[in-house]
Design a protein around this motif. Sequence first.
Motif, mmCIF file in Angstrom:
data_model
loop_
_atom_site.group_PDB
_atom_site.id
_atom_site.type_symbol
_atom_site.label_atom_id
_atom_site.label_comp_id
_atom_site.label_asym_id
_atom_site.label_seq_id
_atom_site.Cartn_x
_atom_site.Cartn_y
_atom_site.Cartn_z
ATOM 1 N N ALA A 1 0.904 -1.521 0.235
ATOM 2 C CA ALA A 1 0.319 -0.044 0.145
ATOM 3 C C ALA A 1 0.875 1.333 -0.291
ATOM 4 C CB ALA A 1 -0.854 -0.014 1.215
ATOM 5 N N ASP A 2 1.791 1.220 0.705
ATOM 6 C CA ASP A 2 2.964 2.289 0.137
ATOM 7 C C ASP A 2 3.824 1.608 -0.540
ATOM 8 O OD1 ASP A 2 1.895 3.466 2.827
ATOM 9 O OD2 ASP A 2 3.335 1.929 4.142
ATOM 10 N N HIS A 3 3.431 1.108 -0.789
ATOM 11 C CA HIS A 3 5.401 1.038 -2.362
ATOM 12 C C HIS A 3 4.845 -0.172 -2.952
ATOM 13 C CE1 HIS A 3 7.987 2.773 0.880
ATOM 14 N NE2 HIS A 3 7.373 1.992 1.476
ATOM 15 N N PRO A 4 3.542 0.435 -4.012
ATOM 16 C CA PRO A 4 3.345 -0.272 -4.721
ATOM 17 C C PRO A 4 4.057 -0.846 -6.405
ATOM 18 C CG PRO A 4 2.415 2.052 -4.726
ATOM 19 C CD PRO A 4 2.884 1.466 -3.849
ATOM 20 N N TYR A 5 4.983 0.167 -5.915
ATOM 21 C CA TYR A 5 6.039 -0.074 -7.455
ATOM 22 C C TYR A 5 6.560 -1.064 -7.132
ATOM 23 C CZ TYR A 5 8.054 3.258 -4.005
ATOM 24 O OH TYR A 5 8.404 3.585 -3.071
ATOM 25 N N ALA A 6 6.527 -1.766 -5.968
ATOM 26 C CA ALA A 6 7.577 -2.867 -5.809
ATOM 27 C C ALA A 6 7.246 -3.998 -5.919
ATOM 28 C CB ALA A 6 8.073 -2.878 -4.624
ATOM 29 N N VAL A 7 7.787 -4.809 -6.983
ATOM 30 C CA VAL A 7 7.550 -6.657 -7.579
ATOM 31 C C VAL A 7 8.638 -6.893 -7.955
ATOM 32 C CG1 VAL A 7 5.895 -4.785 -9.112
ATOM 33 C CG2 VAL A 7 8.263 -5.863 -10.169
ATOM 34 N N TYR A 8 8.921 -8.180 -7.892
ATOM 35 C CA TYR A 8 9.941 -9.157 -7.903
ATOM 36 C C TYR A 8 9.638 -10.651 -9.036
ATOM 37 C CZ TYR A 8 5.856 -12.673 -6.227
ATOM 38 O OH TYR A 8 5.025 -13.421 -5.588
ATOM 39 N N LEU A 9 10.854 -11.172 -9.853
ATOM 40 C CA LEU A 9 10.564 -11.689 -10.294
ATOM 41 C C LEU A 9 11.151 -12.805 -10.184
ATOM 42 C CD1 LEU A 9 13.117 -9.803 -12.425
ATOM 43 C CD2 LEU A 9 10.933 -9.226 -12.508
ATOM 44 N N THR A 10 9.957 -13.359 -11.500
ATOM 45 C CA THR A 10 10.201 -15.294 -11.100
ATOM 46 C C THR A 10 10.766 -16.358 -12.228
ATOM 47 O OG1 THR A 10 7.909 -16.060 -11.148
ATOM 48 C CG2 THR A 10 8.256 -15.279 -9.120
ATOM 49 N N ASP A 11 11.169 -16.854 -11.525
ATOM 50 C CA ASP A 11 11.074 -17.981 -13.486
ATOM 51 C C ASP A 11 9.831 -18.993 -13.507
ATOM 52 O OD1 ASP A 11 11.015 -20.513 -11.068
ATOM 53 O OD2 ASP A 11 13.218 -21.207 -11.298
ATOM 54 N N GLU A 12 9.642 -19.885 -14.750
ATOM 55 C CA GLU A 12 8.295 -20.331 -15.005
ATOM 56 C C GLU A 12 8.043 -21.074 -14.365
ATOM 57 O OE1 GLU A 12 11.183 -23.314 -18.003
ATOM 58 O OE2 GLU A 12 9.901 -21.563 -18.510
ATOM 59 N N ASN A 13 8.318 -21.628 -12.730
ATOM 60 C CA ASN A 13 8.150 -22.585 -12.117
ATOM 61 C C ASN A 13 7.239 -22.042 -10.975
ATOM 62 O OD1 ASN A 13 9.328 -25.305 -13.340
ATOM 63 N ND2 ASN A 13 11.105 -24.525 -12.464
ATOM 64 N N GLY A 14 8.002 -20.287 -10.657
ATOM 65 C CA GLY A 14 6.879 -19.861 -9.409
ATOM 66 C C GLY A 14 8.774 -19.257 -8.232
ATOM 67 N N SER A 15 9.942 -19.305 -8.863
ATOM 68 C CA SER A 15 10.836 -19.410 -8.114
ATOM 69 C C SER A 15 11.302 -18.279 -8.400
ATOM 70 C CB SER A 15 11.808 -20.594 -7.392
ATOM 71 O OG SER A 15 11.989 -21.328 -7.499
ATOM 72 N N TYR B 1 -0.917 -1.265 -11.034
ATOM 73 C CA TYR B 1 -0.453 -0.216 -10.105
ATOM 74 C C TYR B 1 0.268 0.988 -10.180
ATOM 75 C CZ TYR B 1 -1.453 -4.832 -8.561
ATOM 76 O OH TYR B 1 -2.018 -6.271 -8.587
ATOM 77 N N ARG B 2 0.922 1.938 -9.142
ATOM 78 C CA ARG B 2 1.707 3.151 -9.348
ATOM 79 C C ARG B 2 2.965 3.275 -10.212
ATOM 80 N NH1 ARG B 2 0.315 5.075 -4.107
ATOM 81 N NH2 ARG B 2 3.124 4.979 -3.993
ATOM 82 N N ALA B 3 3.378 3.469 -10.412
ATOM 83 C CA ALA B 3 4.775 3.494 -11.281
ATOM 84 C C ALA B 3 5.672 3.898 -10.210
ATOM 85 C CB ALA B 3 4.903 3.723 -12.357
ATOM 86 N N ALA B 4 7.003 4.820 -9.388
ATOM 87 C CA ALA B 4 7.774 4.741 -9.147
ATOM 88 C C ALA B 4 8.147 6.440 -10.517
ATOM 89 C CB ALA B 4 8.851 3.993 -8.876
ATOM 90 N N LYS B 5 8.722 7.439 -9.740
ATOM 91 C CA LYS B 5 9.042 8.003 -9.717
ATOM 92 C C LYS B 5 10.537 8.094 -10.367
ATOM 93 C CE LYS B 5 5.583 11.463 -7.751
ATOM 94 N NZ LYS B 5 5.827 12.349 -6.851
ATOM 95 N N LEU B 6 11.632 8.583 -11.102
ATOM 96 C CA LEU B 6 12.562 8.254 -11.743
ATOM 97 C C LEU B 6 14.060 9.450 -10.864
ATOM 98 C CD1 LEU B 6 13.028 6.572 -15.866
ATOM 99 C CD2 LEU B 6 12.637 5.030 -12.603
ATOM 100 N N ALA B 7 14.033 9.328 -10.520
ATOM 101 C CA ALA B 7 14.890 10.096 -9.664
ATOM 102 C C ALA B 7 16.576 11.099 -10.994
ATOM 103 C CB ALA B 7 16.092 10.104 -8.676
ATOM 104 N N ASP B 8 16.275 12.007 -10.274
ATOM 105 C CA ASP B 8 17.168 13.062 -11.366
ATOM 106 C C ASP B 8 17.954 13.726 -10.513
ATOM 107 O OD1 ASP B 8 16.814 15.433 -9.283
ATOM 108 O OD2 ASP B 8 15.097 16.189 -10.631
#
Length: 274
Positions: free
Chosen positions: A58-72, A148-155
């Motif tokens: 809810a505070d960081h909706p832009y955080a995601v993770y990557l998995t392989d095709e088996n879900g790891s 979901y909301r994207a993060a802003k990119l830093a300058d």
Amino acid sequence: MPAKFRRPLLLAVGALLATAVAVPVGSAWAAGPESAAPSAPGSHAEPRIVGGSESSLADHPYAVYLTDENGSQFCGAVIVSPSAVATAAHCAKALPASSVRVVAGRQDKRTDDGVELAVARVWVDPDYTDPTKGADVAVLTVRGRLPYRAAKLADKTAYRDGAQATVLGWGRLSEGGQRSDVLRSVDVPLVSDSGCKTAYDSYDASSMVCAGYPEGGKDACQGDSGGPLVIGDTLIGIVSFGDGCAKAGKPGVYTRVSTYASDIEAQSQPRLLG
């Protein structure tokens, strides 16, 4: 001792992933895939959140993770547009794009919350060779939409020595320790370029930024590679590498997002899909 990269959790799969990419782990790490398997030989990456606590999407909706095709789960990533996520180049190169899934909106990996999207296109910075040489950045374009909301990119103005930043991930809770089932975060101060250069001979202020406490104790670790370092909702860094996890005098090293912001933004546009 040369810095080791925080390898992806999948690289922990050992022989299976050893041929895919060498992500440094061990005393030093480069964020990348980490699955249940052993680490790939020669890899030095060990990305994880050490010394932190459970965090909320809810505070960081832009955080995601990557998995392989088996879900790891093997790496982290961050939403940068409705159709793309940014991650570390060493994560993007760990597995074929056809085997990678982007999981968004799922705070607890044991649930079915959120969405799982396949990857349609991968862009890796052309200057990337390994994390300790910089340009450790990639953009994955997904098949579908990230609601979901994207993060802003830093300058360039976002980097101030001592500023408190937050690193997020689902990686290990300690070096070689248990993996987290839930999103975790920890606050760490940005370290001066001179301090980073003292810790790592390979440090390049134009492409990297460091964060951590002199005494250690709080850091990213195995499985956190590719995840976000933010100030507020502004993405300032991408978990890249380090020497071990949370060691004194060895802050985590992150890709300096401001240097690559224009490329990330350009590669995040749906029109680039063929």
